[in-house]
Design an enzyme around this catalytic site. Structure first.
Site, PDB file in Angstrom:
ATOM      1  N   CYS A 242      -3.247   1.206   6.792  1.00 15.00           N
ATOM      2  CA  CYS A 242      -3.369   0.438   8.046  1.00 15.00           C
ATOM      3  C   CYS A 242      -4.129   1.213   9.109  1.00 15.00           C
ATOM      4  CB  CYS A 242      -1.992   0.041   8.542  1.00 15.00           C
ATOM      5  SG  CYS A 242      -0.841   1.407   8.529  1.00 15.00           S
TER       6      CYS A 242
ATOM      7  N   GLY B 146       2.955  -5.512   7.334  1.00 15.53           N
ATOM      8  CA  GLY B 146       2.001  -6.294   6.549  1.00 15.53           C
ATOM      9  C   GLY B 146       0.887  -6.802   7.449  1.00 15.53           C
ATOM     10  N   SER B 147       0.276  -7.897   7.056  1.00 15.59           N
ATOM     11  CA  SER B 147      -0.897  -8.382   7.788  1.00 15.59           C
ATOM     12  C   SER B 147      -0.493  -9.178   9.040  1.00 15.59           C
ATOM     13  CB  SER B 147      -1.738  -9.264   6.871  1.00 15.59           C
ATOM     14  OG  SER B 147      -0.982 -10.387   6.491  1.00 15.59           O
TER      15      SER B 147
ATOM     16  N   GLU C 251     -10.212  -6.557   9.400  1.00 14.41           N
ATOM     17  CA  GLU C 251      -9.646  -5.352   8.792  1.00 14.41           C
ATOM     18  C   GLU C 251     -10.134  -5.346   7.346  1.00 14.41           C
ATOM     19  OE1 GLU C 251      -5.425  -5.446   7.917  1.00 14.41           O
ATOM     20  OE2 GLU C 251      -5.298  -3.279   8.112  1.00 14.41           O
TER      21      GLU C 251
ATOM     22  N   GLU D  85       4.922  -4.295  12.156  1.00 16.33           N
ATOM     23  CA  GLU D  85       3.945  -3.218  11.944  1.00 16.33           C
ATOM     24  C   GLU D  85       2.768  -3.852  11.218  1.00 16.33           C
ATOM     25  OE1 GLU D  85       4.216  -0.042  12.949  1.00 16.33           O
ATOM     26  OE2 GLU D  85       6.225  -0.310  13.771  1.00 16.33           O
ATOM     27  N   LEU D  86       1.686  -4.129  11.949  1.00 20.39           N
ATOM     28  CA  LEU D  86       0.629  -4.974  11.381  1.00 20.39           C
ATOM     29  C   LEU D  86      -0.677  -4.190  11.166  1.00 20.39           C
ATOM     30  CD1 LEU D  86       1.518  -8.059  13.601  1.00 20.39           C
ATOM     31  CD2 LEU D  86       2.457  -7.434  11.376  1.00 20.39           C
TER      32      LEU D  86
ATOM     33  N   ASN E 149       0.791  -1.241   0.000  1.00 20.58           N
ATOM     34  CA  ASN E 149       0.000   0.000   0.000  1.00 20.58           C
ATOM     35  C   ASN E 149       0.823   1.292   0.000  1.00 20.58           C
ATOM     36  OD1 ASN E 149       0.712  -0.521   2.662  1.00 20.58           O
ATOM     37  ND2 ASN E 149      -1.183   0.300   3.497  1.00 20.58           N
TER      38      ASN E 149
HETATM   39  P1  NAP Z   1       0.901  -9.180   3.446  1.00 18.46           P
HETATM   40  O1  NAP Z   1       0.072 -10.001   2.560  1.00 18.46           O
HETATM   41  O2  NAP Z   1       1.054  -9.589   4.867  1.00 18.46           O
HETATM   42  O3  NAP Z   1       2.328  -9.048   2.752  1.00 18.46           O
HETATM   43  C1  NAP Z   1       3.353  -8.228   3.233  1.00 18.46           C
HETATM   44  C2  NAP Z   1       4.690  -8.706   2.706  1.00 18.46           C
HETATM   45  O4  NAP Z   1       5.011  -9.979   3.281  1.00 18.46           O
HETATM   46  C3  NAP Z   1       4.720  -8.922   1.185  1.00 18.46           C
HETATM   47  O5  NAP Z   1       5.966  -8.527   0.698  1.00 18.46           O
HETATM   48  C4  NAP Z   1       4.532 -10.417   1.092  1.00 18.46           C
HETATM   49  O6  NAP Z   1       4.936 -10.995  -0.121  1.00 18.46           O
HETATM   50  C5  NAP Z   1       5.388 -10.885   2.246  1.00 18.46           C
HETATM   51  N1  NAP Z   1       5.137 -12.271   2.678  1.00 18.46           N
HETATM   52  C6  NAP Z   1       4.010 -13.006   2.543  1.00 18.46           C
HETATM   53  N2  NAP Z   1       4.182 -14.233   3.088  1.00 18.46           N
HETATM   54  C7  NAP Z   1       5.440 -14.274   3.577  1.00 18.46           C
HETATM   55  C8  NAP Z   1       6.223 -15.264   4.245  1.00 18.46           C
HETATM   56  N3  NAP Z   1       5.737 -16.474   4.548  1.00 18.46           N
HETATM   57  N4  NAP Z   1       7.488 -14.968   4.593  1.00 18.46           N
HETATM   58  C9  NAP Z   1       8.008 -13.755   4.317  1.00 18.46           C
HETATM   59  N5  NAP Z   1       7.329 -12.777   3.676  1.00 18.46           N
HETATM   60  C10 NAP Z   1       6.054 -13.026   3.324  1.00 18.46           C
HETATM   61  O7  NAP Z   1       0.343  -7.666   3.486  1.00 18.46           O
HETATM   62  P2  NAP Z   1      -0.167  -6.754   2.265  1.00 18.46           P
HETATM   63  O8  NAP Z   1      -1.450  -7.292   1.755  1.00 18.46           O
HETATM   64  O9  NAP Z   1       0.951  -6.499   1.305  1.00 18.46           O
HETATM   65  O10 NAP Z   1      -0.428  -5.378   3.048  1.00 18.46           O
HETATM   66  C11 NAP Z   1      -1.592  -5.129   3.732  1.00 18.46           C
HETATM   67  C12 NAP Z   1      -1.415  -5.316   5.233  1.00 18.46           C
HETATM   68  O11 NAP Z   1      -0.338  -4.528   5.705  1.00 18.46           O
HETATM   69  C13 NAP Z   1      -2.633  -4.831   6.020  1.00 18.46           C
HETATM   70  O12 NAP Z   1      -2.926  -5.737   7.039  1.00 18.46           O
HETATM   71  C14 NAP Z   1      -2.170  -3.506   6.595  1.00 18.46           C
HETATM   72  O13 NAP Z   1      -2.841  -3.085   7.747  1.00 18.46           O
HETATM   73  C15 NAP Z   1      -0.730  -3.790   6.864  1.00 18.46           C
HETATM   74  N6  NAP Z   1       0.019  -2.546   6.982  1.00 18.46           N
HETATM   75  C16 NAP Z   1       0.469  -2.160   8.226  1.00 18.46           C
HETATM   76  C17 NAP Z   1       1.147  -0.951   8.351  1.00 18.46           C
HETATM   77  C18 NAP Z   1       1.695  -0.493   9.683  1.00 18.46           C
HETATM   78  O14 NAP Z   1       2.562   0.371   9.677  1.00 18.46           O
HETATM   79  N7  NAP Z   1       1.249  -1.028  10.790  1.00 18.46           N
HETATM   80  C19 NAP Z   1       1.350  -0.136   7.231  1.00 18.46           C
HETATM   81  C20 NAP Z   1       0.866  -0.565   5.992  1.00 18.46           C
HETATM   82  C21 NAP Z   1       0.207  -1.773   5.868  1.00 18.46           C
HETATM   83  P3  NAP Z   1       3.835 -11.240  -1.292  1.00 18.46           P
HETATM   84  O15 NAP Z   1       3.880 -10.029  -2.089  1.00 18.46           O
HETATM   85  O16 NAP Z   1       4.225 -12.444  -2.003  1.00 18.46           O
HETATM   86  O17 NAP Z   1       2.502 -11.439  -0.605  1.00 18.46           O
END
Ligand code: NAP
Length: 477
Positions: A283, A227-228, A378, A247-248, A151
């Site tokens: 997020c 990420g998530s 979420e 940071e989830l 994002n």
């Molecule tokens: P995501 O699906 O959790 O993916 C995040 C990253 O992790 C991607 O690069 C992903 O690769 C990688 N990944 C997935 N599985 C993995 C594994 N087993 N081992 C290592 N890396 C792995 O999240 P998203 O859909 O990109 O982003 C949305 C989420 O991020 C939401 O929940 C949002 O709230 C959260 N977020 C939090 C913040 C904060 O600062 N708290 C800020 C922004 C977003 P792939 O591309 O292959 O999936």
């Protein structure tokens, strides 16, 4: 053009590739290599050499290089913003905003590079100790793995690599496979500005394959992940003995108190903007709104009126207010959650329609039961839930009815209510007379409960990305 990874400054191409699509119309933006375990291993090999080279740089060198990188990024703002829009589907105005913030995050990191210090330890304050003097210093960890979401691919990567490099670490970045091209450009800018090429590596591909290999590598001293919650838990269960910053996600709540009738135009517009920015894929998007019973109808009327003025469409056009969500699967899930809430008794008062594969109208849903996914989960889409409450106490209870706790907000003139809310709501940040979506890049930022572990903001990230080393001299020796 064929895409590449960046390992030790070398462009790595592969036969097996992944297409990156413009989420708005599914046109191809570019390709990235489908990286594997071997690529992750090579990137860590390079980063170990990079860490040795980082040791040759002084704090002033790291400050100068990060400042130069910020200037290069700033000079290329429009080109980078256009790529961001094509990869993420956010509007060009939002992308320009993200580039501006990324420049600021690098600048803040540069400034912090000059301020990494320790202090004297008073060894002789323990009984029987004499003639010992010394101090502690903050030293870099070594290789840091940075895993980032789709994002805010540019600014959130800067929040990891900026502090990591400022503190003298080397990095291996694994960006989201949807938004990797802009991260490769950032890495090239950092190298052009003067960091050793081995210190800034980017591996591309799927998280489960190349990301997992990075996480499991024992030579990586820390994983900083955004990420998530689900992915965060997997990473921590597989990575073993290393540091983690997590940071989830969240489903941020905001309360509008009974004394806000005079400002309701302003407050309702602000809340809607907080829910629909980046099509709700932030997020700290406003997701759950609790409005005092006495002004509920007025709030809804104004929120609907404002939301209908938003221009939905091609994010590359300057006048567009909201673009698409990241992909068809995300849009399917969001629509399913809206339908589930409606079947359970909620009512859609604005939007609710899907305009294309990936474009969903900004949607307001009222009277949402507390056991449906739109309330519990979420949504990460352009949907806000608005429910009635009778008091600040009830609002606190409802905001806390969540497994998440990133940020929350309250609009009130009542000092007592504001203080009670900020004391009792479980969140990493409380915004008074501001939406929970508010963030500036120098503030400590992060969550409680399942929203995460640790804090970002360059000053705070540097604490997480350094180790304390204690040095003691016996002066009588
Ligand atoms: P995501 O699906 O959790 O993916 C995040 C990253 O992790 C991607 O690069 C992903 O690769 C990688 N990944 C997935 N599985 C993995 C594994 N087993 N081992 C290592 N890396 C792995 O999240 P998203 O859909 O990109 O982003 C949305 C989420 O991020 C939401 O929940 C949002 O709230 C959260 N977020 C939090 C913040 C904060 O600062 N708290 C800020 C922004 C977003 P792939 O591309 O292959 O999936």
């Amino acid at each position: 053009m064929k895409g590449y990874m960046l390992i030790g400054g070398e462009k790595i191409f592969k036969d097996k590739e992944i297409e990156i699509l413009f989420p708005y119309d599914n046109s191809v933006v570019g390709t990235i290599p489908d990286g594997d375990e071997e690529d992750a291993r090579r990137a860590v090999d390079a980063a170990i050499k990079g860490f040795e080279k980082m040791k040759e740089l002084t704090a002033y060198d790291r400050y100068s290089i990060l400042s130069k990188a910020a200037r290069i990024l700033s000079n290329r703002s429009y080109e980078i913003a256009e790529l961001l829009t094509k990869e993420v589907g956010k509007t060009i105005r939002e992308s320009m905003g993200e580039v501006g913030r990324a420049v600021n995050t690098l600048t803040l990191s540069a400034e912090e590079a000059k301020r990494i210090t320790g202090e004297e330890v008073n060894f002789d304050a323990a009984p029987g100790i004499r003639g010992k003097v010394g101090f502690y210093r903050r030293v870099p960890l070594g290789v840091i793995g940075c895993i980032t979401p789709f994002n805010f691919p540019l600014n959130l990567t800067c929040h990891k690599v900026g502090p990591a490099l400022a503190a003298g670490n080397s990095v291996v970045i694994k960006p989201s496979e949807n938004t990797s091209l802009v991260v490769i450009k950032l890495a090239e800018i950092l190298i052009e500005a003067g960091f050793p090429p081995e210190a800034v590596n980017v591996i591309t591909g799927y998280g489960e394959k190349v990301g997992d290999a990075l996480v499991r590598d024992e030579r990586v001293r820390m994983i900083t992940f955004t990420g998530s919650v689900e992915t965060g838990k997997i990473i921590m269960s597989r990575g073993g003995l290393k540091k983690y910053a997590m940071e989830l996600g969240s489903n941020a709540g905001v309360y509008v108190d009974k004394d806000q009738l005079v400002r309701l135009d302003f407050v309702s517009e602000k809340i809607c903007r907080g829910g629909f920015a980046l099509a709700g894929q932030v997020c700290i998007s406003v997701q759950r709104v609790f409005v005092h019973d006495s002004l509920f109808d007025d709030f809804i009327n104004r929120a609907v009126e404002f939301t209908k003025t938003l221009k939905i469409g091609n994010p590359l056009e300057e006048t567009t207010d909201m673009g698409s969500v990241i992909d068809v699967q995300a849009a399917d899930r969001i629509m399913e959650w809206i339908e589930e809430a409606v079947s359970a008794g909620a009512k859609v008062v604005c939007g609710g329609k899907r305009l294309s594969d990936t474009v969903i109208e900004p949607t307001i849903v009222i009277n949402v039961p507390e056991d449906v996914r739109l309330f519990i989960g979420e949504v990460f889409g352009p949907v806000i839930v608005v429910n009635r409450v009778k008091s600040v106490d009830e609002a606190i209870e409802k905001v806390n009815l969540s497994r998440y706790g990133l940020q929350a907000g309250i609009f009130t003139d009542d000092l007592r209510a504001a203080f009670k809310f900020s004391e009792e709501v479980e969140a990493g940040g409380i915004m008074v007379n501001e939406i929970p979506t508010f963030r500036v890049d120098q503030m400590p930022y992060g969550g409680v409960k399942e929203s995460g572990i640790g804090r970002e903001g360059p000053l705070f990230a540097i604490e997480e990305m350094t180790e304390i080393k204690t040095i003691c001299f016996d002066i009588n020796f």
